[in-house]
Design an enzyme around this catalytic site. Sequence first.
Site, short mmCIF file in Angstrom:
data_model
loop_
_atom_site.label_atom_id
_atom_site.label_comp_id
_atom_site.label_asym_id
_atom_site.label_seq_id
_atom_site.Cartn_x
_atom_site.Cartn_y
_atom_site.Cartn_z
N ASN A 1 -80.25 -55.30 -69.61
CA ASN A 1 -79.33 -54.35 -68.94
C ASN A 1 -80.06 -53.07 -68.53
OD1 ASN A 1 -77.36 -56.17 -69.58
ND2 ASN A 1 -76.35 -54.91 -71.12
N GLY A 2 -80.88 -52.56 -69.45
CA GLY A 2 -81.58 -51.30 -69.19
C GLY A 2 -82.57 -51.45 -68.04
N ARG B 1 -88.61 -63.99 -77.55
CA ARG B 1 -88.43 -63.69 -78.98
C ARG B 1 -86.96 -63.78 -79.34
NH1 ARG B 1 -90.64 -58.60 -77.14
NH2 ARG B 1 -88.96 -57.18 -76.56
N GLU C 1 -80.38 -53.53 -85.33
CA GLU C 1 -81.51 -52.65 -84.96
C GLU C 1 -81.16 -51.74 -83.77
OE1 GLU C 1 -82.06 -56.07 -85.65
OE2 GLU C 1 -82.66 -55.38 -87.65
N ASN C 2 -80.09 -52.06 -83.06
CA ASN C 2 -79.78 -51.27 -81.85
C ASN C 2 -79.28 -49.86 -82.14
OD1 ASN C 2 -78.68 -54.20 -79.98
ND2 ASN C 2 -80.64 -53.13 -79.84
N TRP C 3 -78.99 -49.55 -83.41
CA TRP C 3 -78.59 -48.18 -83.78
C TRP C 3 -79.73 -47.20 -83.55
CZ3 TRP C 3 -73.55 -47.79 -84.34
CH2 TRP C 3 -72.82 -48.88 -84.82
N HIS D 1 -75.39 -51.48 -68.65
CA HIS D 1 -74.45 -52.05 -69.64
C HIS D 1 -73.10 -52.35 -69.00
CE1 HIS D 1 -77.38 -51.55 -72.70
NE2 HIS D 1 -77.37 -50.22 -72.68
N ARG E 1 -81.20 -46.62 -80.92
CA ARG E 1 -81.16 -46.08 -79.55
C ARG E 1 -80.48 -44.71 -79.50
NH1 ARG E 1 -80.43 -51.20 -75.55
NH2 ARG E 1 -81.88 -52.55 -76.65
N ASP F 1 -79.89 -59.88 -72.62
CA ASP F 1 -80.91 -58.83 -72.58
C ASP F 1 -81.26 -58.44 -71.14
OD1 ASP F 1 -82.61 -57.01 -73.74
OD2 ASP F 1 -84.28 -58.42 -73.92
C1 IPE Z 1 -81.46 -58.09 -78.54
O1 IPE Z 1 -81.99 -57.35 -77.52
C2 IPE Z 1 -80.11 -57.57 -78.94
C3 IPE Z 1 -79.02 -57.77 -77.99
C4 IPE Z 1 -79.11 -58.38 -76.84
C5 IPE Z 1 -77.73 -57.25 -78.40
P1 IPE Z 1 -82.96 -56.10 -77.79
O2 IPE Z 1 -83.24 -55.49 -76.47
O3 IPE Z 1 -82.39 -55.23 -78.84
O4 IPE Z 1 -84.24 -56.82 -78.39
P2 IPE Z 1 -85.76 -56.35 -78.43
O5 IPE Z 1 -85.79 -54.93 -78.92
O6 IPE Z 1 -86.29 -56.46 -77.04
O7 IPE Z 1 -86.43 -57.32 -79.35
C1 IPE Z 2 -79.26 -55.70 -73.73
O1 IPE Z 2 -79.94 -54.99 -72.75
C2 IPE Z 2 -78.08 -54.96 -74.29
C3 IPE Z 2 -78.24 -54.51 -75.68
C4 IPE Z 2 -79.28 -54.72 -76.43
C5 IPE Z 2 -77.14 -53.77 -76.25
P1 IPE Z 2 -81.00 -53.88 -73.13
O2 IPE Z 2 -80.29 -52.56 -73.22
O3 IPE Z 2 -81.79 -54.27 -74.32
O4 IPE Z 2 -81.91 -53.89 -71.83
P2 IPE Z 2 -83.50 -53.76 -71.77
O5 IPE Z 2 -84.05 -54.81 -72.67
O6 IPE Z 2 -83.83 -52.37 -72.23
O7 IPE Z 2 -83.82 -53.99 -70.34
MG MG Z 3 -83.51 -55.32 -74.54
#
Ligand code: IPE
Ligand code: IPE
Ligand code: MG
Length: 234
Positions: free
Chosen positions: A19-20, A186, A64-66, A34, A68, A17
């Site tokens: 990357n963003g 979490r 749940e990432n769909w 990413h 985005r 977690d």
């Molecule tokens: C968990 O991270 C999923 C992955 C790392 C692939 P998220 O960024 O989706 O989790 P939340 O939304 O902070 O709980």
């Molecule tokens: C984890 O990084 C990668 C995926 C969930 C695919 P995030 O993209 O969730 O990065 P943050 O949590 O927004 O910093």
């Molecule tokens: Mg994240």
Amino acid sequence: MRKKVSPVPAHIGIIMDGNGRWAQQRGQRRTQGHLEGLKAAKRVVKAASDLGVRYLTLYTFSTENWKRAAEEVGFIMGLVRQYLRGELDFYRENRIRIRHAGDTAGLPPDIAGELRKAAEDTGGFDGMQVILALNYGGRDEIVRAARRLAASGPRAEITEAAISAHLDNPDVPDPDLIIRSAGEFRISNFLLWEGAYAEYLVSPKFWPDWTGEDLERAIEDFRGRNRRFGGTVK
Ligand code: IPE
Ligand code: IPE
Ligand code: MG
């Protein structure tokens, strides 16, 4: 008395977690995060393999990432495709086997195809197994396991062992250590069933900053813990 030291964890799960946030902090687009996250994943896979880890589950994309933006989802799927296609020489050199956890039916067909091909091409390797959790949700996995169990016959007994036997990769042992980068305490739907007695470690570092040394430190931390599994201190 000498402190009991646990061995290297056989199975490590990682919630990759941050990357963003890593990208935003630098005034860059989330997609750049990413891209750097993929580099970190490669570093950590190599380190885990060198350190003697047997199974490494990487949480790559959740059910749940769909939610985005389509651009971000498309970019991540593109990276996955690139990773699966481009790393075969590395897998061969390191005897690494690639597997998938998650709902294949809900993946874009080309990604499902690449996953199947990578699993086939590396199926005979006897080194570390890398399990890509892709379109993965812990609740979804339990629901699919329950459906498969129900479909296995009218007399199917509902036991913990039977549910475990119908999970996505039933031969893979439960994770010993689950690491989450980027400071969030979490579980975000990762390995809910399998992680019942995992040790958890949250690191403040964003995933793109992770190196093999961070993994080594996490393993050192794990080795100092006292796992009781509901029993008493030995
Ligand atoms: C968990 O991270 C999923 C992955 C790392 C692939 P998220 O960024 O989706 O989790 P939340 O939304 O902070 O709980
Ligand atoms: C984890 O990084 C990668 C995926 C969930 C695919 P995030 O993209 O969730 O990065 P943050 O949590 O927004 O910093
Ligand atoms: Mg994240």
